[in-house]
Design a protein around this motif. Sequence first.
Motif, PDB file in Angstrom:
ATOM      1  N   THR A 402       0.841  -1.188   0.000  1.00  0.00           N
ATOM      2  CA  THR A 402       0.000   0.000   0.000  1.00  0.00           C
ATOM      3  C   THR A 402       0.885   1.251   0.000  1.00  0.00           C
ATOM      4  OG1 THR A 402      -1.945   1.003   1.043  1.00  0.00           O
ATOM      5  CG2 THR A 402      -0.233   0.191   2.529  1.00  0.00           C
ATOM      6  N   GLY A 403       0.288   2.412   0.176  1.00  0.00           N
ATOM      7  CA  GLY A 403       1.061   3.649   0.217  1.00  0.00           C
ATOM      8  C   GLY A 403       0.955   4.302   1.578  1.00  0.00           C
ATOM      9  N   GLY A 404       1.467   5.513   1.700  1.00  0.00           N
ATOM     10  CA  GLY A 404       1.365   6.247   2.955  1.00  0.00           C
ATOM     11  C   GLY A 404       2.648   6.169   3.771  1.00  0.00           C
ATOM     12  N   ARG A 405       2.678   7.010   4.823  1.00  0.00           N
ATOM     13  CA  ARG A 405       3.898   7.138   5.622  1.00  0.00           C
ATOM     14  C   ARG A 405       4.201   5.877   6.419  1.00  0.00           C
ATOM     15  NH1 ARG A 405       1.228  11.964   8.508  1.00  0.00           N
ATOM     16  NH2 ARG A 405      -0.460  10.550   7.967  1.00  0.00           N
ATOM     17  N   MET A 406       3.148   5.267   6.973  1.00  0.00           N
ATOM     18  CA  MET A 406       3.393   4.093   7.810  1.00  0.00           C
ATOM     19  C   MET A 406       3.993   2.967   6.977  1.00  0.00           C
ATOM     20  SD  MET A 406       3.090   3.291  10.953  1.00  0.00           S
ATOM     21  CE  MET A 406       4.444   2.156  11.051  1.00  0.00           C
ATOM     22  N   GLY A 433      -2.386  -2.658  -3.315  1.00  0.00           N
ATOM     23  CA  GLY A 433      -3.780  -2.530  -2.876  1.00  0.00           C
ATOM     24  C   GLY A 433      -4.415  -1.275  -3.435  1.00  0.00           C
ATOM     25  N   ASP A 434      -3.610  -0.248  -3.660  1.00  0.00           N
ATOM     26  CA  ASP A 434      -4.142   0.963  -4.281  1.00  0.00           C
ATOM     27  C   ASP A 434      -2.995   1.762  -4.878  1.00  0.00           C
ATOM     28  OD1 ASP A 434      -3.117   1.859  -1.755  1.00  0.00           O
ATOM     29  OD2 ASP A 434      -4.352   3.672  -1.918  1.00  0.00           O
ATOM     30  N   GLU A 435      -3.368   2.669  -5.753  1.00  0.00           N
ATOM     31  CA  GLU A 435      -2.362   3.476  -6.437  1.00  0.00           C
ATOM     32  C   GLU A 435      -2.945   4.847  -6.734  1.00  0.00           C
ATOM     33  OE1 GLU A 435       0.484   4.662  -6.874  1.00  0.00           O
ATOM     34  OE2 GLU A 435       1.368   2.786  -7.628  1.00  0.00           O
ATOM     35  N   ARG A 436      -2.088   5.833  -6.656  1.00  0.00           N
ATOM     36  CA  ARG A 436      -2.499   7.188  -7.061  1.00  0.00           C
ATOM     37  C   ARG A 436      -2.350   7.242  -8.577  1.00  0.00           C
ATOM     38  NH1 ARG A 436       0.617   9.740  -2.214  1.00  0.00           N
ATOM     39  NH2 ARG A 436      -0.356   8.605  -0.522  1.00  0.00           N
ATOM     40  N   PHE A 437      -3.384   7.679  -9.286  1.00  0.00           N
ATOM     41  CA  PHE A 437      -3.402   7.607 -10.756  1.00  0.00           C
ATOM     42  C   PHE A 437      -2.699   8.824 -11.345  1.00  0.00           C
ATOM     43  CE2 PHE A 437      -5.719   7.247 -14.943  1.00  0.00           C
ATOM     44  CZ  PHE A 437      -5.125   6.048 -15.292  1.00  0.00           C
ATOM     45  N   GLY A 515     -10.599   6.876   8.588  1.00  0.00           N
ATOM     46  CA  GLY A 515     -10.953   5.448   8.584  1.00  0.00           C
ATOM     47  C   GLY A 515     -10.830   4.807   7.218  1.00  0.00           C
ATOM     48  N   HIS A 516     -10.241   5.535   6.217  1.00  0.00           N
ATOM     49  CA  HIS A 516     -10.098   4.886   4.904  1.00  0.00           C
ATOM     50  C   HIS A 516      -8.970   3.863   4.934  1.00  0.00           C
ATOM     51  CE1 HIS A 516      -6.920   8.016   3.919  1.00  0.00           C
ATOM     52  NE2 HIS A 516      -6.370   6.952   3.344  1.00  0.00           N
ATOM     53  N   VAL A 517      -9.082   2.902   4.052  1.00  0.00           N
ATOM     54  CA  VAL A 517      -7.995   1.953   3.825  1.00  0.00           C
ATOM     55  C   VAL A 517      -7.814   1.852   2.319  1.00  0.00           C
ATOM     56  CG1 VAL A 517      -8.144   0.516   5.896  1.00  0.00           C
ATOM     57  CG2 VAL A 517      -9.631   0.026   3.947  1.00  0.00           C
ATOM     58  N   ALA A 518      -6.586   1.533   1.862  1.00  0.00           N
ATOM     59  CA  ALA A 518      -6.267   1.577   0.435  1.00  0.00           C
ATOM     60  C   ALA A 518      -6.840   2.893  -0.096  1.00  0.00           C
ATOM     61  CB  ALA A 518      -6.798   0.344  -0.281  1.00  0.00           C
ATOM     62  N   SER A 519      -7.632   2.878  -1.199  1.00  0.00           N
ATOM     63  CA  SER A 519      -8.282   4.129  -1.602  1.00  0.00           C
ATOM     64  C   SER A 519      -9.799   3.959  -1.526  1.00  0.00           C
ATOM     65  CB  SER A 519      -7.821   4.554  -2.996  1.00  0.00           C
ATOM     66  OG  SER A 519      -6.462   4.945  -2.937  1.00  0.00           O
ATOM     67  N   PRO A 540     -10.938  12.197  -1.282  1.00  0.00           N
ATOM     68  CA  PRO A 540     -10.711  13.301  -0.344  1.00  0.00           C
ATOM     69  C   PRO A 540      -9.233  13.475  -0.010  1.00  0.00           C
ATOM     70  CG  PRO A 540     -11.951  11.494   0.703  1.00  0.00           C
ATOM     71  CD  PRO A 540     -11.732  11.113  -0.716  1.00  0.00           C
ATOM     72  N   LYS A 541      -8.449  12.395  -0.157  1.00  0.00           N
ATOM     73  CA  LYS A 541      -6.998  12.521   0.064  1.00  0.00           C
ATOM     74  C   LYS A 541      -6.344  12.707  -1.301  1.00  0.00           C
ATOM     75  CE  LYS A 541      -2.987  10.075   1.952  1.00  0.00           C
ATOM     76  NZ  LYS A 541      -2.474   8.934   2.710  1.00  0.00           N
ATOM     77  N   PRO A 542      -5.543  13.749  -1.493  1.00  0.00           N
ATOM     78  CA  PRO A 542      -4.944  13.939  -2.810  1.00  0.00           C
ATOM     79  C   PRO A 542      -3.945  12.827  -3.138  1.00  0.00           C
ATOM     80  CG  PRO A 542      -4.321  15.706  -1.267  1.00  0.00           C
ATOM     81  CD  PRO A 542      -5.151  14.731  -0.519  1.00  0.00           C
ATOM     82  N   GLU A 568      -3.527  11.116  15.770  1.00  0.00           N
ATOM     83  CA  GLU A 568      -4.540  11.532  14.783  1.00  0.00           C
ATOM     84  C   GLU A 568      -5.295  10.332  14.215  1.00  0.00           C
ATOM     85  OE1 GLU A 568      -1.306  11.757  14.592  1.00  0.00           O
ATOM     86  OE2 GLU A 568      -0.580  10.999  12.677  1.00  0.00           O
ATOM     87  N   LYS A 569      -4.785   9.118  14.468  1.00  0.00           N
ATOM     88  CA  LYS A 569      -5.467   7.918  13.963  1.00  0.00           C
ATOM     89  C   LYS A 569      -6.400   7.298  15.016  1.00  0.00           C
ATOM     90  CE  LYS A 569      -3.329   8.116  10.091  1.00  0.00           C
ATOM     91  NZ  LYS A 569      -2.312   7.279   9.529  1.00  0.00           N
ATOM     92  N   SER A 570      -6.330   7.810  16.251  1.00  0.00           N
ATOM     93  CA  SER A 570      -6.996   7.093  17.337  1.00  0.00           C
ATOM     94  C   SER A 570      -8.509   7.000  17.160  1.00  0.00           C
ATOM     95  CB  SER A 570      -6.661   7.719  18.687  1.00  0.00           C
ATOM     96  OG  SER A 570      -7.122   9.039  18.708  1.00  0.00           O
TER      97      SER A 570
HETATM   98  O1  LIG Z   1      -2.223   5.947  -1.273  1.00  0.00           O
HETATM   99  C1  LIG Z   1      -2.492   6.145  -0.119  1.00  0.00           C
HETATM  100  O2  LIG Z   1      -2.608   7.287   0.334  1.00  0.00           O
HETATM  101  C2  LIG Z   1      -2.635   4.979   0.794  1.00  0.00           C
HETATM  102  O3  LIG Z   1      -2.680   3.792   0.214  1.00  0.00           O
HETATM  103  C3  LIG Z   1      -3.564   5.173   1.961  1.00  0.00           C
HETATM  104  O4  LIG Z   1      -4.567   4.235   2.120  1.00  0.00           O
HETATM  105  C4  LIG Z   1      -2.669   5.213   3.183  1.00  0.00           C
HETATM  106  O5  LIG Z   1      -2.170   3.933   3.462  1.00  0.00           O
HETATM  107  C5  LIG Z   1      -3.383   5.773   4.372  1.00  0.00           C
HETATM  108  O6  LIG Z   1      -3.883   7.028   4.050  1.00  0.00           O
HETATM  109  C6  LIG Z   1      -2.476   5.907   5.570  1.00  0.00           C
HETATM  110  O7  LIG Z   1      -1.446   6.759   5.260  1.00  0.00           O
HETATM  111  P1  LIG Z   1      -0.389   7.257   6.362  1.00  0.00           P
HETATM  112  O8  LIG Z   1       0.312   6.039   6.866  1.00  0.00           O
HETATM  113  O9  LIG Z   1       0.500   8.191   5.620  1.00  0.00           O
HETATM  114  O10 LIG Z   1      -1.196   7.951   7.408  1.00  0.00           O
END
Ligand SMILES: O=C(O)[C@H](O)[C@@H](O)[C@H](O)[C@H](O)COP(=O)(O)O
Length: 616
Positions: A402-406, A433-437, A515-519, A540-542, A568-570
């Motif tokens: 997946t993507g994101g900082r974590m 699991g997801d990709e930014r297009f 509460g989103h996962v993937a996209s 909603p997330k760029p 911020e995730k709690s």
């Molecule tokens: O492309 C994306 O943005 C991700 O796939 C998204 O689902 C991400 O995993 C979560 O938004 C958590 O992201 P952080 O770990 O950066 O909070």
Amino acid sequence: MIGLWDTTGNEVVKALAAERRSAGGVASGMALSLIVVVDEKRVREAEAAATIATSQHPCRLLMVVRSDFERPINRLDAEIVVGGRLGPCEAVVMRMYGRLALHAESVVMPLLVPDVPVVTWWHGEPPELIANDFLGVVADRRITDTGQADDRIAALRQRASDYAPGDTDLAWTRITPWRTLLAGAFDTIDAQVTGATIVAPASDPTAALMSGWLTARLGIQPKLEATEDFPRMRSVTLHCSTGDVLSLTREDSMATFSRTGHAVRNLPLVRRPTGEELAEELRRLDADQIYGDALGAYAGVSGLEGRAHKRVHIWKDPVLAPARRLRPSPLPRRPPSRPRLPPARACPRPRPQLPRVSPLMGETSVIVHSDAKVLAQAAAARLVVKLIDAQAARGFASVVLTGGRMAATVYEAVAGMPARDAVDWSRVDLWWGDERFVPSGDPERNEVLAREALLDALPLDPARVHPMPPSDGPDGDDPEAAAARYAQMLAAAAKPGTAQLPHFDVLILGVGEDGHVASIFPEHPSAYETRPVSAVRGSPKPPPVRITLTLPTINTAEEVWLMAAGPEKSSAVGMAMAGGGPVQVPASGVHGVERTLWLLDRAAAAEVAPKLRSLR
Ligand SMILES: O=C(O)[C@H](O)[C@@H](O)[C@H](O)[C@H](O)COP(=O)(O)O
């Protein structure tokens, strides 16, 4: 009263809210949620008992009638009664058919009253392991009735082996009047009790618990004298060191109490209806240690009080257990005159269908680490071990990224881990699991993130690396076509003739603040999508255009890991774990076929209800 036929959990929640409003707060101040699990043939009995109990304890009554696990279709019928025939409570009677019945919690969890204890009562054969029934796992107190089992003594022994503080059994509640009278008798004597005789049917669990209680309190080994002349425990006789004998004998609705040298006295000993017994159990919400002691003493199991209060849900499919095979009965037909739910009629827009989530759902574990760094290291180690194990078992492994900082920190941790070389990376399939297009090579792409943090450092087989198409790929700037292409790639990698998707050993997800996962975003069309892969517009997330695996696809993975760190995730994590609903909180709608793992740091776990946080 509202009757909902062939309905959904969401409709039940809405209808209950509507009925509460129209009842004008009849049932405010609810002290607990009472879940009653019962078979169709005993619903009337359970309702009668619950009506007595709820007249003494204001509560929300959630009656779950489960049947026909083998039926290929899922169906939920519900009846909502607020302040009506089931007493001054809010009641929802839910009939669940097919595989849905095995996931009753998906309907029940959103109906629990927030912040009050949960009590689950099984009216019928108790579950062999309470951990197999999620409705027991979520409860603070669990009430079984071994008196309802086919082999009552075996069931009682099973309760001891399965015991956790907070469990109780109505076979125990049934001796409260006996214990009261006997305790009163003890008070009148100075001598030591050296022995006891209990006359009862051999299979009476109440007599067995009486024996355990006397052993635990007095350190004696009572003699159980079997009789077939009486249906229930007939008498308890205590022998004192002075030679005195005290005896309590049941006679119809009273008892005779005799003591050496004293006149025989009549005492009240009424057999109470089940509802009164249930009401007694609802009076206490802490663990009943005296019951634990009596049960342990009878079954010869020590240390029951030291066991963990909470259980981990252990998935068990009753359809695979030959002894429980059930013959499907005809589904009840909707009565023609029954009115449909008013709020649904009032709803002008056709509602999209909720995605069908996979009926297979393994155990859920929550692992809380001290901080994000430790979490990343631990998740990386876990991933390496998972891949090694999968390769040892099947020769290859597959992981969905997946993507994101974590995720980025976990990839970096894997890259820095010497043990990563124990994985044969040339036999690892990588999916996303997801990709930014966005165009290929764009630093926004999840593929680029993974390559830079980890993949470029690994001896991968390029043919096994399957990024999602970019916006300058073969389909150009058409995310729908790109999503369809990825679905075809997945189908092509699936085992021929068996599935539309390849096997995923582990699927990694970050959790967004919303509460989103993937996209898959809350209330977004992607949360309703049932095709394997979906284009996402207006994220909603760029960036706003994305491609994502959908909930039904994610839920085919053997293991799904949800990772979140930071305060911020709690609230998203807390809502997801409380069963927020897949559309409102997509993270609550994902689960692995064998395992769902929440990997959190302390800050992200802050709003996970304590009873769920202890799941490991
Ligand atoms: O492309 C994306 O943005 C991700 O796939 C998204 O689902 C991400 O995993 C979560 O938004 C958590 O992201 P952080 O770990 O950066 O909070």
